[in-house]
Motif scaffolding. Structure first.
Motif, mmCIF file in Angstrom:
data_model
loop_
_atom_site.group_PDB
_atom_site.id
_atom_site.type_symbol
_atom_site.label_atom_id
_atom_site.label_comp_id
_atom_site.label_asym_id
_atom_site.label_seq_id
_atom_site.Cartn_x
_atom_site.Cartn_y
_atom_site.Cartn_z
ATOM 1 N N GLU A 91 0.831 -1.210 0.000
ATOM 2 C CA GLU A 91 0.000 0.000 0.000
ATOM 3 C C GLU A 91 0.862 1.257 0.000
ATOM 4 O O GLU A 91 0.512 2.257 -0.638
ATOM 5 C CB GLU A 91 -0.942 -0.003 1.208
ATOM 6 C CG GLU A 91 -2.062 -1.017 1.118
ATOM 7 C CD GLU A 91 -2.983 -0.761 -0.061
ATOM 8 O OE1 GLU A 91 -3.171 0.410 -0.426
ATOM 9 O OE2 GLU A 91 -3.509 -1.738 -0.631
ATOM 10 N N ARG A 96 -4.541 4.550 1.811
ATOM 11 C CA ARG A 96 -5.762 4.447 1.009
ATOM 12 C C ARG A 96 -6.625 5.700 1.128
ATOM 13 O O ARG A 96 -7.800 5.686 0.777
ATOM 14 C CB ARG A 96 -6.558 3.217 1.433
ATOM 15 C CG ARG A 96 -5.850 1.894 1.166
ATOM 16 C CD ARG A 96 -6.728 0.719 1.571
ATOM 17 N NE ARG A 96 -6.072 -0.557 1.285
ATOM 18 C CZ ARG A 96 -6.629 -1.750 1.530
ATOM 19 N NH1 ARG A 96 -7.858 -1.809 2.064
ATOM 20 N NH2 ARG A 96 -5.982 -2.852 1.238
ATOM 21 N N HIS A 97 -6.055 6.768 1.655
ATOM 22 C CA HIS A 97 -6.732 8.059 1.813
ATOM 23 C C HIS A 97 -7.859 7.988 2.837
ATOM 24 O O HIS A 97 -8.857 8.718 2.715
ATOM 25 C CB HIS A 97 -7.269 8.571 0.471
ATOM 26 C CG HIS A 97 -6.215 8.728 -0.585
ATOM 27 N ND1 HIS A 97 -6.477 9.251 -1.832
ATOM 28 C CD2 HIS A 97 -4.880 8.426 -0.589
ATOM 29 C CE1 HIS A 97 -5.362 9.257 -2.553
ATOM 30 N NE2 HIS A 97 -4.383 8.757 -1.813
ATOM 31 N N GLU A 98 -7.707 7.140 3.838
ATOM 32 C CA GLU A 98 -8.696 7.073 4.902
ATOM 33 C C GLU A 98 -8.725 8.396 5.678
ATOM 34 O O GLU A 98 -7.719 9.098 5.753
ATOM 35 C CB GLU A 98 -8.361 5.941 5.880
ATOM 36 C CG GLU A 98 -8.242 4.557 5.251
ATOM 37 C CD GLU A 98 -6.814 4.194 4.891
ATOM 38 O OE1 GLU A 98 -6.072 5.093 4.428
ATOM 39 O OE2 GLU A 98 -6.446 3.020 5.068
ATOM 40 N N PRO A 99 -9.867 8.772 6.260
ATOM 41 C CA PRO A 99 -9.912 9.979 7.076
ATOM 42 C C PRO A 99 -8.947 9.869 8.264
ATOM 43 O O PRO A 99 -8.815 8.798 8.868
ATOM 44 C CB PRO A 99 -11.366 10.041 7.555
ATOM 45 C CG PRO A 99 -12.130 9.199 6.590
ATOM 46 C CD PRO A 99 -11.193 8.117 6.157
ATOM 47 N N ARG A 113 -8.129 10.334 11.973
ATOM 48 C CA ARG A 113 -8.943 10.417 13.187
ATOM 49 C C ARG A 113 -8.096 10.610 14.444
ATOM 50 O O ARG A 113 -8.560 10.376 15.552
ATOM 51 C CB ARG A 113 -9.824 9.174 13.315
ATOM 52 C CG ARG A 113 -10.707 8.930 12.082
ATOM 53 C CD ARG A 113 -11.753 7.872 12.316
ATOM 54 N NE ARG A 113 -12.500 7.573 11.105
ATOM 55 C CZ ARG A 113 -13.481 8.338 10.603
ATOM 56 N NH1 ARG A 113 -13.815 9.455 11.229
ATOM 57 N NH2 ARG A 113 -14.109 7.990 9.484
ATOM 58 N N TYR A 149 -0.364 7.978 10.085
ATOM 59 C CA TYR A 149 -1.063 8.839 9.135
ATOM 60 C C TYR A 149 -0.067 9.334 8.085
ATOM 61 O O TYR A 149 1.156 9.268 8.273
ATOM 62 C CB TYR A 149 -1.734 10.012 9.845
ATOM 63 C CG TYR A 149 -0.785 10.957 10.551
ATOM 64 C CD1 TYR A 149 -0.346 12.124 9.932
ATOM 65 C CD2 TYR A 149 -0.328 10.690 11.839
ATOM 66 C CE1 TYR A 149 0.527 12.988 10.574
ATOM 67 C CE2 TYR A 149 0.537 11.547 12.486
ATOM 68 C CZ TYR A 149 0.963 12.702 11.849
ATOM 69 O OH TYR A 149 1.833 13.549 12.485
ATOM 70 N N TRP A 164 -4.046 12.081 5.519
ATOM 71 C CA TRP A 164 -4.894 10.902 5.498
ATOM 72 C C TRP A 164 -4.553 9.988 6.667
ATOM 73 O O TRP A 164 -3.437 10.010 7.202
ATOM 74 C CB TRP A 164 -4.677 10.122 4.198
ATOM 75 C CG TRP A 164 -4.963 10.890 2.949
ATOM 76 C CD1 TRP A 164 -6.099 11.579 2.648
ATOM 77 C CD2 TRP A 164 -4.105 11.029 1.805
ATOM 78 N NE1 TRP A 164 -6.011 12.137 1.400
ATOM 79 C CE2 TRP A 164 -4.797 11.816 0.850
ATOM 80 C CE3 TRP A 164 -2.829 10.554 1.489
ATOM 81 C CZ2 TRP A 164 -4.246 12.151 -0.382
ATOM 82 C CZ3 TRP A 164 -2.274 10.885 0.253
ATOM 83 C CH2 TRP A 164 -2.980 11.672 -0.662
ATOM 84 N N GLY A 165 -5.513 9.135 7.013
ATOM 85 C CA GLY A 165 -5.285 8.146 8.057
ATOM 86 C C GLY A 165 -4.577 6.907 7.557
ATOM 87 O O GLY A 165 -4.416 5.939 8.303
ATOM 88 N N GLY A 166 -4.110 6.905 6.307
ATOM 89 C CA GLY A 166 -3.398 5.774 5.726
ATOM 90 C C GLY A 166 -3.197 5.996 4.245
ATOM 91 O O GLY A 166 -3.648 7.000 3.665
#
Length: 252
Positions: free
Chosen positions: A28, A230-233, A235, A240, A226-228
């Motif tokens: 990833e 994969r462009h996670e939010p 939090r 990050y 991002w939170g990762g």
């Protein structure tokens, strides 16, 4: 931790680093970096703290013109021994200097995992941002993967975690937390029938807002957090990813 320099962690842990981090899948990370490289200006890419090539080698296999910097010759020797590793130019030096040994300007500079925090003072971290900005092409990006500091896990500013229990070994991580200096000093402790091995590691953590201020001082602008990969939010927990960009035209 006395006598701890930029090369200490790598020099003392190079022979076990890949074994101890075997569960970290770079897929990833490589995909996310490749996407950012595709979006940005044309030019070479620079990785700070290439280590044993966990991310470096598969990213270079994508056809990326990749260079590297690392403080530990022992870690880089491990990378060079792997297929494709010897083809990647790596300069030995302090990543805060951002000196790849050439005058190249870069389309993207990145540092992953928690390695940016191996710069042990705020001054070193600020210097790294400033030197990255100097090396970036207009529109170029500085990408950092960092862990969110989790100071709540420390009781009386210390922790002891069990990372492995097997028939022939136990691996522990013992850490002391200095909240004033924002610093972790610890050891990986490997206990086997042959004896005890200590592998020291020290880090100076920074909060996300602190990194943003370092970027502003260097003339960089935050584009993403991002939170990762994969462009996670984001939090406010876990690892990050932050993307900073050098403006195409200087800010007046």
């Amino acid at each position: 931790m006395e006598n701890h320099g930029p090369e200490t962690y790598g020099d003392l842990n190079a022979d076990v680093y890949d074994e101890w981090h075997a569960t970290l899948d770079p897929t990833e990370t490589v995909r996310g970096l490749a996407e950012l490289i595709e979006e940005g200006p044309a030019g070479p890419v620079l990785e700070l703290a290439v280590g044993t090539g966990r991310v470096t080698i598969p990213l270079a296999a994508h056809g990326v013109d990749l260079r590297g910097i690392d403080a530990s010759e022992a870690m880089v020797e491990r990378m060079r021994a792997k297929p494709g590793g010897a083809d990647i130019p790596v300069a030995i030096g302090d990543m805060a200097d951002v000196d790849p040994g050439t005058d190249d300007q870069f389309a993207l500079v990145f540092v992953v995992f928690s390695t940016f925090f191996f710069l042990m003072t705020q001054d070193e971290q600020v210097r790294c941002f400033a030197n990255v900005a100097r090396r970036l092409l207009p529109g170029g990006r500085f990408v950092l993967e960092c862990p969110t500091p989790d100071v709540a896990r420390y009781q009386r500013n210390q922790s002891l975690d069990v990372h492995q229990v097997a028939l022939d070994r136990v691996r522990l991580v013992a850490v002391r937390h200095d909240p004033v200096e924002q610093r972790f000093d610890g050891h990986h402790v490997l206990i086997t029938n042959a004896g005890i091995r200590l592998a020291p590691a020290s880090m100076r953590y920074a909060w996300p807002s602190e990194l943003d201020l370092m970027a502003r001082l260097a003339g960089l602008e935050r584009r993403h957090r991002w939170g990762g990969w994969r462009h996670e939010p984001f939090r406010g927990e876990g690892n990050y990813v932050t993307v900073y960009e050098k403006p195409a035209t200087p800010t007046p």
